[in-house]
Design a protein around this motif. Structure first.
Motif: not given
Length: 255
Positions: A150-167
């Motif tokens: 679960x922690x890795x999944x949350x980290x991936x969400x954080x990374x991908x959202x910041x990489x896309x600039x969507x949030x």
């Protein structure tokens, strides 16, 4: 090294591949960099929020996340191989706080990986064109299986959202059910530095991607597309994170 344009230097050839299926629990990409026989000296590696295992000079190293551009010195004709951890997987695989290795290259053997010396020698004994495949085999043997918790999944969400600039960071904290302070601590654990620093680094990477996709756009247009307040904001961030102007960055990595 988050994308092929994170590394540059005279006579540097860079190739990147999706990690083979048995390694994808831990790793996203495998890559290799080859300097020409008449090229050497310092190359430039831009920060990208990632952690890699490198084979370089006959040694396996863990290269921690960078805050600013790094300038490793390589001999003429040097070959460097890498395996890039997926967002959130380095902490689980290495078992040490990533903040402790920010901007550092640590021999893998020092992280209780006794197999690293023999594996590094095996890679070096392989023909140069086949070394990346051999490195993948060594990693699969010793680090192949990895659950996505679960922690890795949350980290991936954080990374991908910041990489896309969507949030925004506030929106991401709410999505991840974290307070702003907890988000900062979570990011430090997973990426080596706080979410604000990670956001700055990934925004600069986004500028480089947009520059390659839209080579005729002005710096002002690219700054807006990447999420900067204006071109001056881009210029400040480029100098602070990469040590060069936005125009120099675009010339070096955006072609």
């Amino acid at each position: 090294m988050g994308d092929p344009f994170s590394l540059a230097g005279a006579g540097t050839a860079y190739q990147e591949h999706l990690a083979p299926a048995p390694l994808r629990g831990h790793f996203g990409q495998l890559w290799q960099s080859q300097l020409a026989a008449d090229a050497g000296g310092h190359i430039t590696v831009l920060p990208d929020g990632c952690v890699d295992i490198l084979w370089r000079d006959g040694t396996l190293l863990v290269v921690g996340p960078d805050r600013v551009a790094a300038h490793p010195a390589l001999a003429p004709g040097a070959q460097v191989l890498g395996a890039r951890f997926r967002p959130g997987q380095a902490l689980a695989a290495l078992g040490l706080p990533l903040a402790d290795i920010v901007g550092q290259a640590v021999p893998l053997v020092e992280l209780k990986a006794g197999w690293a010396v023999q594996a590094a020698g095996s890679i070096g004994d392989t023909a140069p064109a086949e070394r990346l495949q051999r490195m993948a085999q060594c990693l699969q043997q010793h680090m192949g299986a990895a659950p996505i918790d679960a922690q890795a999944q949350r980290a991936n969400v954080l990374f991908q959202q910041l990489a896309s600039g969507q949030a925004s960071l506030d929106a991401l904290a709410a999505r991840l059910n974290l307070s702003p302070r907890s988000l900062r601590r979570f990011s430090q654990a997973q990426f080596g530095y706080g979410a604000k620093t990670l956001e700055r680094i990934l925004r600069l990477q986004r500028f480089l991607r947009h520059g390659r996709a839209a080579p005729l756009h002005s710096l002002a247009m690219l700054a807006a597309d990447a999420g900067y307040a204006d071109q001056s904001h881009l210029s400040r961030e480029a100098r602070e994170l990469a040590g060069m102007t936005a125009a120099e960055l675009r010339l070096e990595w955006g072609q």
